[in-house]
Design a protein around this motif. Structure first.
Motif, PDB file in Angstrom:
ATOM      1  N   ALA A 192       0.868  -1.502   0.276  1.00  0.00           N
ATOM      2  CA  ALA A 192      -0.025   0.356   0.255  1.00  0.00           C
ATOM      3  C   ALA A 192       0.209   1.073  -0.021  1.00  0.00           C
ATOM      4  O   ALA A 192       1.856   1.480  -0.228  1.00  0.00           O
ATOM      5  CB  ALA A 192      -1.605   0.047   1.275  1.00  0.00           C
ATOM      6  N   TRP A 244      -5.517  -3.418   0.132  1.00  0.00           N
ATOM      7  CA  TRP A 244      -5.223  -4.121  -0.520  1.00  0.00           C
ATOM      8  C   TRP A 244      -5.301  -5.775   0.957  1.00  0.00           C
ATOM      9  O   TRP A 244      -4.959  -5.404   1.829  1.00  0.00           O
ATOM     10  CB  TRP A 244      -3.768  -4.526  -0.903  1.00  0.00           C
ATOM     11  N   SER A 279      -4.105 -10.774  -8.474  1.00  0.00           N
ATOM     12  CA  SER A 279      -4.770 -11.248  -7.720  1.00  0.00           C
ATOM     13  C   SER A 279      -5.441 -12.540  -8.824  1.00  0.00           C
ATOM     14  O   SER A 279      -5.027 -11.758 -10.261  1.00  0.00           O
ATOM     15  CB  SER A 279      -5.439  -9.865  -7.731  1.00  0.00           C
ATOM     16  N   ASN A 335     -10.433  -4.907  -3.032  1.00  0.00           N
ATOM     17  CA  ASN A 335      -9.222  -4.376  -2.423  1.00  0.00           C
ATOM     18  C   ASN A 335      -9.424  -2.575  -3.004  1.00  0.00           C
ATOM     19  O   ASN A 335     -10.092  -2.776  -3.777  1.00  0.00           O
ATOM     20  CB  ASN A 335      -7.907  -4.637  -3.361  1.00  0.00           C
ATOM     21  N   GLU A 359      -6.060 -11.264  -2.307  1.00  0.00           N
ATOM     22  CA  GLU A 359      -5.586 -11.218  -4.029  1.00  0.00           C
ATOM     23  C   GLU A 359      -6.377 -11.929  -4.745  1.00  0.00           C
ATOM     24  O   GLU A 359      -6.795 -11.710  -5.233  1.00  0.00           O
ATOM     25  CB  GLU A 359      -4.335 -12.303  -3.898  1.00  0.00           C
ATOM     26  N   ILE A 406      -1.935   2.607  -4.046  1.00  0.00           N
ATOM     27  CA  ILE A 406      -2.422   1.001  -3.622  1.00  0.00           C
ATOM     28  C   ILE A 406      -3.083   1.639  -1.593  1.00  0.00           C
ATOM     29  O   ILE A 406      -2.259   1.750  -1.292  1.00  0.00           O
ATOM     30  CB  ILE A 406      -2.119   0.151  -3.302  1.00  0.00           C
ATOM     31  N   THR A 412     -10.463  -5.732  -7.460  1.00  0.00           N
ATOM     32  CA  THR A 412     -10.322  -4.241  -6.898  1.00  0.00           C
ATOM     33  C   THR A 412     -11.043  -3.173  -7.606  1.00  0.00           C
ATOM     34  O   THR A 412     -11.246  -3.851  -9.187  1.00  0.00           O
ATOM     35  CB  THR A 412      -8.439  -4.664  -7.821  1.00  0.00           C
ATOM     36  N   LEU A 427      -2.705  -5.540 -11.478  1.00  0.00           N
ATOM     37  CA  LEU A 427      -3.024  -6.634 -10.788  1.00  0.00           C
ATOM     38  C   LEU A 427      -3.498  -8.418 -11.534  1.00  0.00           C
ATOM     39  O   LEU A 427      -3.476  -8.748 -10.773  1.00  0.00           O
ATOM     40  CB  LEU A 427      -4.360  -5.857 -11.176  1.00  0.00           C
TER      41      LEU A 427
END
Length: 290
Positions: free
Chosen positions: A49, A72, A156, A109, A75, A69, A79, A152
Motif C-alpha cells: 500500500a 489491499w 490477484s 481491494n 488477492e 494502492i 479490486t 493486478l
C-alpha cells in the motif's frame, strides 16, 4: 429548474468568474489515440500500500501522475480502481468519502489514480490552458490504468472494476474503448460526449470564447460516441444524474446508445456528493455477477 440544477449553475458561474479559462492558449490537439501511441512511462515496482509517482513523456511534454494502492486485503478479492473528477484537489477527496474504510467493510481491494495537473489548483489551472494538455492528461490516466490492470492480473485473481466520477467517468469509458481489459466499468456522471460539457452545458462558461467559436476542434478530440458504438459494451454500467447541467442527462444518455443507464435524482454537484449511491453503483456489477 430543480434545486439540483440551480446548485450546478451557481457553482459553475461562481467558479468561472475567478478561474482562468479552459483552452485559453490553444484549442487544437491530436486525438486521444495518437496521444496514447506516444506515451512513455515506467511502471514502478509495487511494494504494498502507498502512493507511487509516475513521470510520463507525452506529446504535451513531461507530465506526472500518481497511483495509490489504498487498501489491499486479499488477492482473491476484486479490486476497484477509482479515478477522481476534474479540479479535485486533493485527488482523494471523493474517494475517501465513497469508500470510508474502516467505517464500511468494502468487499474489495482499492486503488486510486491521480491525473496529471492535479497536484494542486495552480497545477490544474496551468494544465487546462490548451486542449492538447487535456487530451494528454486523459491519455496518461488511461495508460496508467492499463498498467495497473496488467499488474493486478499478475498478483490477484479477483475481478477488476474501473470507476470514476465526472472526468474520471469519461476516463473510465476511454479505458473501455481503448483497452477493455478490466472486467467491469462503472462511469459515474459521465458519458461519451465530453465535448458537449465544454461547448453547450453550464460548464461552457469556464471555456475560452475562441475555443467555443471552433466547436469542431473540440468535438474531433473529445467526442467518443462512434468509438463506443463499435464496442461490446455489456460490461459497462453507467450512472447519470437527471438534473445535471454540466454532464447533461439527455445528451449523455443518448451517447450510450441502447446501453441501459441507471439514474440518480440529483444534479452534478449534488450527485457527486451522494457518496452512498455512488458506492452502491460501483459495487453493483460485482454483486450482480457474484
Amino acid at each position: 429548474m430543480s434545486i439540483h440544477s440551480l446548485i450546478d449553475n451557481l457553482a459553475v458561474g461562481t467558479g468561472a468568474l475567478f478561474m482562468p479559462k479552459y483552452y485559453r492558449e490553444g484549442h487544437e490537439s491530436v486525438t486521444i489515440a495518437e496521444h496514447l501511441n506516444n506515451i512513455s512511462m515506467t511502471f514502478p515496482d509495487v511494494q504494498g500500500a502507498g502512493d507511487y509517482d509516475i513521470e510520463v513523456d507525452t506529446l504535451a511534454g513531461n507530465l506526472n501522475a500518481t497511483f495509490r494502492i489504498a487498501r489491499w486485503t486479499d488477492e482473491k478479492l476484486p479490486t476497484i480502481v477509482y479515478h477522481h473528477g476534474a479540479a479535485e484537489t486533493p485527488f482523494d477527496y471523493g474517494f475517501k468519502r465513497i469508500f470510508p474504510t474502516p467505517k464500511f467493510d468494502i468487499p474489495a481491494n482499492l486503488a486510486l489514480i491521480r491525473a496529471p495537473f492535479h497536484r494542486n489548483m495552480k497545477d490544474f489551472q496551468q494544465g487546462i490552458r490548451t486542449l492538447n494538455n487535456i487530451a494528454a492528461m486523459l491519455a496518461v490516466s488511461v495508460h496508467l490504468i492499463e498498467h495497473l490492470v496488467q499488474y493486478l492480473r499478475q498478483v490477484s485473481t479477483g475481478k477488476i472494476v474501473i470507476a470514476g466520477t465526472s472526468l474520471g467517468g469519461f476516463i473510465t469509458n476511454l479505458h473501455h474503448i481503448h483497452f477493455n481489459s478490466a472486467d467491469y466499468y462503472t462511469p459515474l456522471l459521465a458519458g461519451l460526449a465530453m465535448d458537449d460539457a465544454y461547448l453547450y452545458s453550464t460548464y461552457s462558461k469556464a471555456v475560452a470564447r475562441s475555443a467555443k467559436d471552433n466547436p469542431s476542434a473540440i468535438k474531433s478530440v473529445l467526442n467518443f460516441e462512434k468509438d463506443f458504438a463499435k464496442m461490446d459494451n455489456s460490461n459497462v454500467f453507467p450512472l447519470l444524474a437527471v438534473h445535471d447541467t454540466l454532464i447533461r442527462y439527455e445528451q449523455q444518455r443518448a451517447s450510450y446508445g441502447n446501453l441501459p443507464v441507471d439514474i440518480i435524482n440529483k444534479g452534478h454537484t449534488t450527485g457527486a456528493l451522494a457518496y452512498q449511491a455512488l458506492r452502491e453503483h460501483i459495487l453493483k456489477p460485482l454483486q450482480k455477477h457474484a
